[in-house]
Structures are given as C-alpha cells and as structure tokens.
Write an enzyme that holds these catalytic residues in place. Structure first.
Site, PDB file in Angstrom:
ATOM      1  N   HIS A   1      18.948  18.576   3.460  1.00  0.00           N
ATOM      2  CA  HIS A   1      18.154  17.738   4.523  1.00  0.00           C
ATOM      3  C   HIS A   1      16.583  17.558   4.392  1.00  0.00           C
ATOM      4  O   HIS A   1      15.904  18.544   3.672  1.00  0.00           O
ATOM      5  CB  HIS A   1      18.373  18.102   6.121  1.00  0.00           C
ATOM      6  CG  HIS A   1      19.662  17.826   6.581  1.00  0.00           C
ATOM      7  ND1 HIS A   1      20.873  18.514   7.560  1.00  0.00           N
ATOM      8  CD2 HIS A   1      20.536  16.839   6.321  1.00  0.00           C
ATOM      9  CE1 HIS A   1      21.577  18.017   7.782  1.00  0.00           C
ATOM     10  NE2 HIS A   1      21.741  16.917   6.804  1.00  0.00           N
TER      11      HIS A   1
ATOM     12  N   ASP B   1      14.035  17.427   5.839  1.00  0.00           N
ATOM     13  CA  ASP B   1      12.958  18.294   6.776  1.00  0.00           C
ATOM     14  C   ASP B   1      13.043  19.849   5.940  1.00  0.00           C
ATOM     15  O   ASP B   1      12.200  20.561   6.614  1.00  0.00           O
ATOM     16  CB  ASP B   1      13.388  18.485   8.053  1.00  0.00           C
ATOM     17  CG  ASP B   1      14.647  18.896   8.719  1.00  0.00           C
ATOM     18  OD1 ASP B   1      15.572  18.597   7.771  1.00  0.00           O
ATOM     19  OD2 ASP B   1      14.617  19.585   9.690  1.00  0.00           O
ATOM     20  N   HIS B   2      14.026  20.021   5.005  1.00  0.00           N
ATOM     21  CA  HIS B   2      13.918  21.503   4.381  1.00  0.00           C
ATOM     22  C   HIS B   2      13.511  21.292   2.838  1.00  0.00           C
ATOM     23  O   HIS B   2      13.433  22.400   2.256  1.00  0.00           O
ATOM     24  CB  HIS B   2      15.293  22.107   4.490  1.00  0.00           C
ATOM     25  CG  HIS B   2      15.374  22.290   5.807  1.00  0.00           C
ATOM     26  ND1 HIS B   2      15.238  23.484   6.594  1.00  0.00           N
ATOM     27  CD2 HIS B   2      15.911  21.565   7.210  1.00  0.00           C
ATOM     28  CE1 HIS B   2      15.665  23.424   7.947  1.00  0.00           C
ATOM     29  NE2 HIS B   2      15.705  22.137   8.158  1.00  0.00           N
TER      30      HIS B   2
HETATM   31 ZN   LIG Z   1      16.372  20.914   9.704  1.00  0.00          ZN
HETATM   32 ZN   LIG Z   2      19.738  20.436   8.605  1.00  0.00          ZN
END
Ligand SMILES: [Zn+2]
Ligand SMILES: [Zn+2]
Length: 301
Positions: free
Chosen positions: A62, A64-65
C-alpha cells in the site's frame, strides 16, 4: 535499542503528518522499516545518514508504506552509494521498483538486492552475529508481514576487579570474555561465571503494521520487549476497522496483553480524530504500558 518514528499516520501525507516509516537502531544495526512518502525529508531532519541504512523492511505494498522507496533508492544513486542495499518485501516489489528505474534509465550503480516474500508462515529473513529478523504474517487487505527483530545474546562482560584479585594476567582476558575458565598457577580452577558478569538481556521489537484484530498474533510475539501495533481507529469505529482490515486502540491493547509484551507503542492513526491522546486513553483501559508514536519522536528501550 532506539526507535525513531519518521511517520506514523494512516493513508495520506498531510501538512504536519507523514505515512509509516521508522528507523530501528538495534545492536549496531540501523534498519529502515517501511518507507512512506516523506521518509527522505524526515531522515534529513533527524540527521540520519542514508549510508548507514543497509537493510529496508517493507510490510506491504500500500502506498502509505512504500511510495517513498523509489525516491530513497534513487537518491542513494545520486549520493554515490557503492555498498549493497537489501530490500525485504512482498513479491512484486522488485518489479515495481525495477520498472521505475528502467523508465528513467537510472539504474543504480550499487548492488540493489531484493528479498521477495510470499510465505504465509513466519520465516527467518535475516540473521547475523548481532540480530535476527523474522516475518510476522498479518491479515490485511493485501499480502502483509510485520517483522520481529531480536538481538542476539552478547558476550559476557569481564569482571576486572575479580580477575585482578586472583592475579590473572591480562593476556587471558580475551579467553575469559569468550567464556573460558581459568586455571591459576597453583592448579586452582576459577569458573568463568565468577570472572564475568552476565551480558545484557537481548531486546526484541515487533513491528505490526496494517492488520485486522487477530488475537492469534499474540502467540507469534510472546514476551517481546516492545510491540508496535497499528491502531487506525478507536473502538467507536470498530466496524469500519474490521471492514478495512485495520485495528482499534483497544484491540491493539488486547493483543499486547495476551502476548505479555512489556511496552505497547501505538501508531497508524486515522487523522479523523481530534487528538492522538484518545488512542492512549482507550488502550490504557486494557494494557498499562502504552506509548504513542508520533512523527519525529524517538524512544530508547
Ligand atoms: Zn497503512
Ligand atoms: Zn495497508
């Protein structure tokens, strides 16, 4: 062991908050855990040398990672890195990064080594004389792993005062540190335990990024010193947490309690709430020792 939180908020970068990224200093290693956007800026803000990072552990793909990772890899090239850089993450991470490097005709001039993960069982992914790293399979919307970092037991420390009392020559000190008993000139054997102190107890850190509440997780992280567990929501949004395969502060606390960890660090907060103190209040009703991650905060354990 020192944890520096570069970012710990859910979903998107905002004016004052960054998505997930952490630096863990453990037994002379400095590792980067997840690499959301903003990681490079935060590393610079904290004066952390990029070149000290040789291992990067990505929990899942994802944005955001891991959207900060291509930029980080590219900057290492511009900085003239020559050392190997190891990236651990879900299968597909190599293809994603390689495509970007190919389109930009900007291949790294240093060895970039991917260790792609696909097992649903916990596996040892890195080990040397100082630390070991194993995966913690998590249940999220896509394939996700947390990581369990453990220090190895260090050497015993020499008790110089006792060694001197027995008149032991300094030439034997290294043998003593290596665990050997010493035979004095008069034939008396001095046990190693009398000449040394126990080494410090090895520390452990479990990083559990995005995951649904899963009490069986506790068995995989039993008795760790520090557990970072996501708490995207408060219990009032428990339904939404389950639907999006995230956890609440209370659920994180339940896992910490069953796992008998020493310290729980909360993070991955949704920005819908007025204050992150609410997460601590909620978790503290279940588990005593709760700390709040926040961008720029460091913890010494
Ligand atoms: Zn996340
Ligand atoms: Zn996630």
């Amino acid at each position: 062991m020192r944890l520096t939180v570069l970012g710990c908020y859910a979903a998107t970068p905002r004016t004052l908050t960054n998505p997930t990224s952490q630096i863990l200093e453990i037994n002379n290693h400095m590792v980067l855990i997840d690499c959301g956007e903003g990681t490079q800026v935060e590393l610079r803000r904290h004066k952390i040398k990029f070149s000290r990072i040789n291992h990067i552990f990505i929990s899942h793909l994802h944005g955001d990672h891991f959207f900060g990772l291509p930029g980080f890899i590219s900057t290492m090239r511009l900085l003239g890195r020559e050392k190997e850089l190891h990236v651990y993450g879900p299968k597909g991470i190599k293809e994603a990064i390689t495509l970007l490097l190919k389109l930009g005709d900007s291949w790294t001039n240093y060895p970039l080594l991917f260790h792609e993960l696909s097992s649903k069982e916990s596996e040892l992914v890195f080990e040397d004389a100082k630390i070991s790293v194993t995966t913690i399979p998590l249940d999220h919307r896509i394939y996700t792993n947390g990581y369990l970092f453990r220090e190895k037991v260090g050497k015993r420390k020499l008790n110089i005062a006792t060694a001197e009392e027995y008149g032991i020559d300094k030439a034997y000190y290294q043998n003593i540190k290596n665990g050997k008993d010493i035979t004095l000139d008069n034939g008396e054997i001095i046990a190693n335990s009398e000449l040394t102190f126990d080494p410090p107890k090895p520390k452990s850190y479990a990083f559990c990024s995005d995951t649904i509440y899963d009490e069986s997780l506790a068995a995989k992280i039993k008795d760790v010193d520090v557990l970072y567990h996501e708490s995207t929501f408060l219990e009032s949004e428990a339904e939404l947490a389950t639907k999006t395969k995230h956890a609440t502060a209370m659920q994180a606390a339940k896992v910490a309690k069953v796992a008998n960890v020493k310290t729980l660090v909360l993070g991955h907060y949704s920005t819908r709430y007025k204050s992150i103190e609410l997460f601590k209040e909620e978790a503290s009703t279940i588990f005593e020792n709760v700390l709040l991650a926040d961008d720029g905060k460091s913890f010494d354990f």
